[in-house]
Design an enzyme around this catalytic site. Structure first.
Site, PDB file in Angstrom:
ATOM      1  N   GLY A 143       5.025   7.546   2.397  1.00  0.00           N
ATOM      2  CA  GLY A 143       5.855   6.480   1.846  1.00  0.00           C
ATOM      3  C   GLY A 143       5.037   5.312   1.334  1.00  0.00           C
ATOM      4  O   GLY A 143       3.801   5.309   1.382  1.00  0.00           O
ATOM      5  N   ASP A 200      -3.375  10.715  15.228  1.00  0.00           N
ATOM      6  CA  ASP A 200      -3.823  10.235  13.922  1.00  0.00           C
ATOM      7  C   ASP A 200      -4.491   8.869  14.044  1.00  0.00           C
ATOM      8  O   ASP A 200      -4.189   7.944  13.291  1.00  0.00           O
ATOM      9  CB  ASP A 200      -2.642  10.177  12.946  1.00  0.00           C
ATOM     10  CG  ASP A 200      -3.103  10.162  11.488  1.00  0.00           C
ATOM     11  OD1 ASP A 200      -4.291  10.483  11.249  1.00  0.00           O
ATOM     12  OD2 ASP A 200      -2.295   9.854  10.608  1.00  0.00           O
ATOM     13  N   LYS A 245       8.173   0.042   5.391  1.00  0.00           N
ATOM     14  CA  LYS A 245       7.690   1.328   4.892  1.00  0.00           C
ATOM     15  C   LYS A 245       8.880   2.167   4.456  1.00  0.00           C
ATOM     16  O   LYS A 245       9.696   2.579   5.269  1.00  0.00           O
ATOM     17  CB  LYS A 245       6.872   2.074   5.955  1.00  0.00           C
ATOM     18  CG  LYS A 245       6.343   3.416   5.443  1.00  0.00           C
ATOM     19  CD  LYS A 245       5.257   3.997   6.332  1.00  0.00           C
ATOM     20  CE  LYS A 245       5.805   4.565   7.603  1.00  0.00           C
ATOM     21  NZ  LYS A 245       4.780   5.292   8.385  1.00  0.00           N
ATOM     22  N   GLY A 298       0.817  -1.200   0.000  1.00  0.00           N
ATOM     23  CA  GLY A 298       0.000   0.000   0.000  1.00  0.00           C
ATOM     24  C   GLY A 298       0.852   1.251   0.000  1.00  0.00           C
ATOM     25  O   GLY A 298       2.070   1.207   0.165  1.00  0.00           O
ATOM     26  N   GLN A 299       0.180   2.400  -0.202  1.00  0.00           N
ATOM     27  CA  GLN A 299       0.860   3.683  -0.217  1.00  0.00           C
ATOM     28  C   GLN A 299       0.178   4.641   0.726  1.00  0.00           C
ATOM     29  O   GLN A 299      -1.033   4.589   0.924  1.00  0.00           O
ATOM     30  CB  GLN A 299       0.885   4.272  -1.636  1.00  0.00           C
ATOM     31  CG  GLN A 299       1.777   3.519  -2.609  1.00  0.00           C
ATOM     32  CD  GLN A 299       1.894   4.227  -3.944  1.00  0.00           C
ATOM     33  OE1 GLN A 299       1.160   5.165  -4.229  1.00  0.00           O
ATOM     34  NE2 GLN A 299       2.831   3.781  -4.768  1.00  0.00           N
ATOM     35  N   GLY A 300       0.982   5.524   1.334  1.00  0.00           N
ATOM     36  CA  GLY A 300       0.465   6.540   2.230  1.00  0.00           C
ATOM     37  C   GLY A 300       1.056   7.888   1.886  1.00  0.00           C
ATOM     38  O   GLY A 300       1.790   8.054   0.906  1.00  0.00           O
ATOM     39  N   VAL A 304       4.598   1.002   1.389  1.00  0.00           N
ATOM     40  CA  VAL A 304       4.820  -0.160   2.243  1.00  0.00           C
ATOM     41  C   VAL A 304       4.964  -1.403   1.366  1.00  0.00           C
ATOM     42  O   VAL A 304       4.145  -1.644   0.471  1.00  0.00           O
ATOM     43  CB  VAL A 304       3.663  -0.354   3.248  1.00  0.00           C
ATOM     44  CG1 VAL A 304       3.935  -1.550   4.157  1.00  0.00           C
ATOM     45  CG2 VAL A 304       3.487   0.909   4.084  1.00  0.00           C
TER      46      VAL A 304
END
Length: 614
Positions: free
Chosen positions: A313, A426, A329, A308-310, A315
């Site tokens: 960065g 968060d 990550k 996945g992406q955030g 992962v």
């Protein structure tokens, strides 16, 4: 006294047995070493100049030599000489290194096709061609690996898989030195220091398995082997050493007997020792390991599988070993000034809780930064609560309650269980990860802050968090000061989303008159209506109602009206029958207006603002 004589008799028998076994070594082929710290050399190997030819297997490579520095030297075809660090006779594997400390220099000359040895790797073994380049400046090509022992400040040597694509000559103005054909991929990818070689013949591992020596059969026309004698793991022993060992065993037996009785009468001492051992074992988990960027590429198999992406960065799935999987990550270089990376390592690296994701290691290699976490196969909670009527993703109310309770306990630990209070800032479904048993773990501490445990609020220069889960006081101090109650608000929004299975903020909705989602749940409860979400049993209805009430208490506009996380845990652990619905904090015309009986002056007095701990 009877116990003493029994032990003495056993030790005397050990002396006799060891003494009898020494006859094995009283010959010209006894086990030997080049130096005190070198590997023990025995059949199928021999040391030239010390042992006759028949002490080793009659093929090149099994006749070793000793260097002037008393290193054990293996000579391969083309005059390639390697220093042997270890010989595993059972697995038939040698660990060797270059005597000059630069194994890549030896690679062009190695030709194992005419040798008794082959490269040996347990994982990721496949053959490949790799090209060696000389460059006048450092490259940024991800697949190229710097060979440090062949490089200098103004001259850089890189290895690169030949099938990686691209023309490194044109891209980085590098010169090809030579190409290595049909070598293990790992040797091309790593600036390797130690290489493992294995041999297939002769097969002496069956003798090793029965703790026996191996040798050539006498008077045999063809090279054949046989097992004989009793293998002494410690090498060649003489009678004096054997006697010393037997006496040491006797002393050890007497000491163990005395300690047995002492500990038998001193139970508290045993418990104390157990606590010390447990502390040392737990302490090791608080220290994440540091990895190089080359390690990160190897662990992720060249970033093969993306999870996945955030915002900060990407992962990737990685593997430390066959049993240990990790989530890696890799942080974006263009995002922020490294504060998120420092927060993750500095905060989560010091804590350990069943509901907080474990940081296994990190990489800070130049401008490259990465974080290694335990791998959680069920990904994030967001995957399972996006739609309440998607039956293939719905987890069931009992499991949702357990997840909410686990998250609450994790946040309570951050607020009260550490030396310094940790404010996460968060909490949202994407940052709640689920293990194979769907146990929740809080992740992503990039925006977290520390403050003293005896203080109740923290000052922030900018708002932080995820839209839809940010407490109102984080946006505007008119609602009060930022404190640990800000995490309580985010948790409340998370729980309400778990109840309704829908996003708290829908960016696609342009209708300003659309009813505020938490207010909609409040209206259902206040009107005595059932929460109409995937409820099949009365017990499920009770759980849904309890979760909704706890969520509404946690999102009160006034921070003082919200419960602490400790209280929220108690509410979730209770039956829920005695929970009262909180006062209506909403207004349909303007749901961002604070509706509270406590004045702003009173609120400011109750939450004294302090500066964050750096």
């Amino acid at each position: 006294m009877n116990l003493f004589f029994r032990m003495f008799s056993i030790c005397f028998m050990l002396i006799v047995l060891v003494d009898d076994g020494l006859g094995i070594f009283e010959n010209e082929c006894k086990e030997s070493k080049c130096g005190s710290h070198g590997p023990a050399v025995r059949f199928p190997f021999r040391i030239k100049g010390r042992q006759p030819d028949h002490c080793g297997y009659p093929e090149d490579g099994f006749h070793l030599s000793c260097s002037e520095r008393k290193e054990t030297v293996l000579e391969l075809p083309n005059s390639v000489k390697l220093s042997i660090n270890k010989i595993d006779y059972f697995s038939q594997v040698i660990s060797a290194s270059d005597p000059q400390g630069c194994f890549p220099k030896q690679l062009p000359k190695i030709n194992l096709s005419v040798s008794s040895f082959r490269f040996h790797y347990q994982f990721d073994y496949w053959e490949n061609n790799c090209t060696i380049f000389h460059c006048l400046q450092r490259t940024q090509w991800s697949s190229a690996t710097l060979i440090s022992c062949q490089s200098s400040p103004n001259s850089y040597v890189y290895s690169n898989p030949s099938n990686s694509g691209g023309d490194v000559n044109k891209i980085y103005n590098c010169t090809k030195m030579y190409e290595i054909i049909n070598f293990p991929f790992l040797l091309c990818d790593l600036d390797i220091r130690v290489v493992r070689l294995s041999w297939s013949f002769p097969r002496c591992n069956s003798c090793e398995a029965h703790y026996k020596y191996c040798r050539l059969k006498p008077n045999s026309t063809q090279p054949a082997i046989e097992c004989y004698g009793k293998l002494q793991k410690k090498g060649a022993l003489n009678k004096f050493v054997a006697t010393g060992i037997a006496l040491a065993l006797l002393l050890l037996a007497v000491s163990v007997t005395a300690l047995f009785y002492v500990y038998g009468f001193n139970k508290k001492e045993k418990e104390y020792q157990s606590k010390i051992e447990k502390f040392l074992d737990d302490y090791k988990t608080f220290k994440p390991s540091r990895y190089s960027y080359t390690d990160i590429k190897r662990i992720t198999n060249q970033f093969k599988e993306e999870l996945g992406q955030g915002a900060y960065g990407t992962v990737y799935k990685g593997k430390l070993s066959e049993e240990i999987m990790v989530a890696v990550k890799v942080l974006n270089n263009s995002k922020g000034n490294g504060e998120e990376f420092v927060n993750e390592v500095g905060i989560i690296g010091k804590i350990h809780h069943v509901n907080v994701v474990r940081l296994i290691g990190f990489c800070a290699d130049g401008f490259r930064r990465a974080l290694l976490y335990e791998y959680l196969p069920n990904e994030s909670l967001a995957k399972f609560i996006s739609s309440a009527d998607a039956k293939n993703h719905f987890l069931g109310w009992k499991r949702l309650q357990d997840i909410a309770l686990g998250v609450a306990k994790g946040i309570e630990y951050l607020h009260q269980g550490c030396n310094q209070r940790i404010l996460h800032f968060d909490i949202n479904p994407h940052n709640i990860l689920l293990d194979h048993n769907f146990n929740p773990k809080i992740s992503d501490f990039g925006q977290a802050k520390l403050c003293s445990r005896d203080q109740s609020a923290v000052s922030l220069t900018t708002a932080r968090g995820t839209i839809g889960y940010i407490a109102p006081e984080v946006f505007s101090r008119n609602f009060g000061n930022v404190s640990c109650k800000s995490d309580v608000y985010s948790f409340g929004m998370l729980v309400l989303e778990m109840v309704g299975g829908r996003k708290n903020v829908d960016a696609k909705q342009g209708n300003e008159d659309q009813i505020y989602y938490p207010e909609w749940i409040y209206n259902l409860l206040e009107g005595g209506e059932d929460l109409r979400f995937e409820i099949d049993a009365e017990e499920d209805a009770k759980i849904a109602k309890k979760l909704a009430i706890v969520g509404l208490w946690c999102i009160q506009w006034n921070p003082v009206d919200r419960p602490s996380m400790k209280t929220a845990v108690q509410m979730l652990e209770g039956e829920g029958d005695n929970l009262s619905i909180p006062a209506n904090p909403f207004s349909s015309s303007n749901h961002t207006r604070m509706n509270s009986r406590v004045s702003r002056r009173q609120l400011h007095h109750q939450l004294e603002a302090i500066s964050e701990t750096e």
